[in-house]
Design a protein around this motif. Sequence first.
Motif, short mmCIF file in Angstrom:
data_model
loop_
_atom_site.label_atom_id
_atom_site.label_comp_id
_atom_site.label_asym_id
_atom_site.label_seq_id
_atom_site.Cartn_x
_atom_site.Cartn_y
_atom_site.Cartn_z
N ALA A 99 0.83 -1.21 0.00
CA ALA A 99 0.00 0.00 0.00
C ALA A 99 0.86 1.25 0.00
CB ALA A 99 -0.94 -0.01 1.21
N LEU A 100 1.92 1.26 0.81
CA LEU A 100 2.78 2.44 0.88
C LEU A 100 3.60 2.64 -0.39
CD1 LEU A 100 1.87 2.46 3.82
CD2 LEU A 100 4.24 2.91 4.49
N ASN A 101 3.95 1.54 -1.07
CA ASN A 101 4.65 1.68 -2.34
C ASN A 101 3.81 2.43 -3.36
OD1 ASN A 101 6.93 0.38 -1.42
ND2 ASN A 101 6.47 -1.59 -2.40
N PHE A 102 2.54 2.04 -3.45
CA PHE A 102 1.64 2.74 -4.38
C PHE A 102 1.47 4.20 -3.96
CE2 PHE A 102 -0.20 -1.51 -5.64
CZ PHE A 102 0.05 -1.38 -7.00
N LEU A 103 1.19 4.43 -2.69
CA LEU A 103 0.97 5.79 -2.21
C LEU A 103 2.21 6.66 -2.41
CD1 LEU A 103 -0.95 5.02 1.09
CD2 LEU A 103 -1.86 6.30 -0.85
N GLY A 104 3.38 6.12 -2.14
CA GLY A 104 4.60 6.90 -2.28
C GLY A 104 4.86 7.29 -3.72
N ARG A 105 4.70 6.34 -4.63
CA ARG A 105 4.94 6.62 -6.05
C ARG A 105 3.93 7.63 -6.59
NH1 ARG A 105 8.18 7.34 -10.29
NH2 ARG A 105 7.13 6.92 -12.25
N LEU A 106 2.66 7.39 -6.35
CA LEU A 106 1.63 8.25 -6.94
C LEU A 106 1.60 9.62 -6.29
CD1 LEU A 106 -1.09 5.49 -7.29
CD2 LEU A 106 0.32 6.47 -9.12
N SER A 107 1.85 9.70 -5.00
CA SER A 107 1.90 11.01 -4.35
C SER A 107 3.11 11.81 -4.82
CB SER A 107 1.94 10.83 -2.82
OG SER A 107 0.74 10.25 -2.34
N ALA A 108 4.20 11.12 -5.18
CA ALA A 108 5.36 11.83 -5.73
C ALA A 108 5.02 12.46 -7.08
CB ALA A 108 6.53 10.86 -5.88
N VAL A 109 4.26 11.74 -7.90
CA VAL A 109 3.82 12.30 -9.19
C VAL A 109 2.94 13.53 -8.96
CG1 VAL A 109 2.44 11.87 -11.26
CG2 VAL A 109 3.99 10.10 -10.41
N ALA A 110 1.98 13.41 -8.05
CA ALA A 110 1.08 14.54 -7.75
C ALA A 110 1.86 15.73 -7.19
CB ALA A 110 0.00 14.10 -6.77
N THR A 111 2.84 15.45 -6.34
CA THR A 111 3.62 16.51 -5.71
C THR A 111 4.49 17.24 -6.73
OG1 THR A 111 3.64 15.27 -3.63
CG2 THR A 111 5.31 16.99 -3.91
N ARG A 112 5.16 16.49 -7.60
CA ARG A 112 5.98 17.11 -8.63
C ARG A 112 5.11 17.96 -9.56
NH1 ARG A 112 10.99 16.02 -11.78
NH2 ARG A 112 11.62 14.64 -10.09
N THR A 113 3.96 17.43 -9.92
CA THR A 113 3.05 18.18 -10.79
C THR A 113 2.61 19.47 -10.14
OG1 THR A 113 2.24 16.10 -11.75
CG2 THR A 113 0.90 18.06 -12.09
N ALA A 114 2.19 19.39 -8.87
CA ALA A 114 1.73 20.58 -8.16
C ALA A 114 2.82 21.65 -8.09
CB ALA A 114 1.26 20.20 -6.76
N HIS A 115 4.06 21.23 -7.90
CA HIS A 115 5.17 22.18 -7.83
C HIS A 115 5.32 22.94 -9.15
CE1 HIS A 115 8.88 24.05 -6.71
NE2 HIS A 115 9.61 23.35 -7.57
#
Length: 289
Positions: A99-115
């Motif tokens: 679960a954390l692997n998915f959350l970490g990867r996808l949240s990184a994509v969202a975070t980079r995009t938001a930046h």
Amino acid sequence: MIGLALDPLAKRALVEDLGDIGDLTSAITVPPGSGSARLVARTDGVLSGTSVAEAVVRAVDPALEVTWSFSDGDAFHAGASLAEFSGQARSVLTAERTALNFLGRLSAVATRTAHLVGLIEGTGARIADTRKTTPGLRALEKEAVRHGGGVNHRFGLHDAILVKDNHIALAGGVEQVFTRLAARTGHMVQVEVEVDTLAQLSELLALDHARIGQGLPPVVHAVLLDNMGPDLIARGVAQVRAHPAPVIVEVSGGVDVETVRGLAEAGPDIISIGALTHSAGCLDFGLDI
């Protein structure tokens, strides 16, 4: 479509961890009984991946419960408690890493995009993804881009036409490509053409201009100005805006946090960035008992 694919995706990911035997460590060391754990952010970010994390939990143990304090697209700070996992303690531990692997990867994509979205605020341009995604995770990674405030490019080779430099080279040039597009594409198919030079752009627009002058519908809906600096982009945008039909201007290539604002100020509609997905990394989350 994402919803239908989540359960088999979660199960495939769990097979990598559990094999045919299961969680040996938890089965041997943790006695039966209930327990709970908090999902804690170790760094600032934007959340994405809650749906697939829940699919992992369901696949491990349908009786496990996840209570979210944040939703996809929400920004959070380091130390924030994002969710609580509760149920059989063994099940919580078994579901944790996948679960954390998915959350970490996808949240990184969202975070980079938001930046990057924040860096071009006020310019009118939008940040878009590409097809440079992790095999098997494209739909989720593109959803994460939306959670970060970006927009999606085409999802695959099947849903739009994007003529790139190799297509033009193999076809024999811009005019040959345009002729084939005019003969074969209908009103339901979006067409974008990548150009490497303003001369190619002028040729492409002239061909469509002539077609429009004959009372025929335009062929090209968007142009991609590839690997151009702000000055060339501004000149290209001016050419497109003078065209008799609306055409979306996309730019790509050489885009990073240092260059994105200048490119956006040159006037394009879309800035597509492969690094949103192919170089996003992974945010650090912890599951604290």
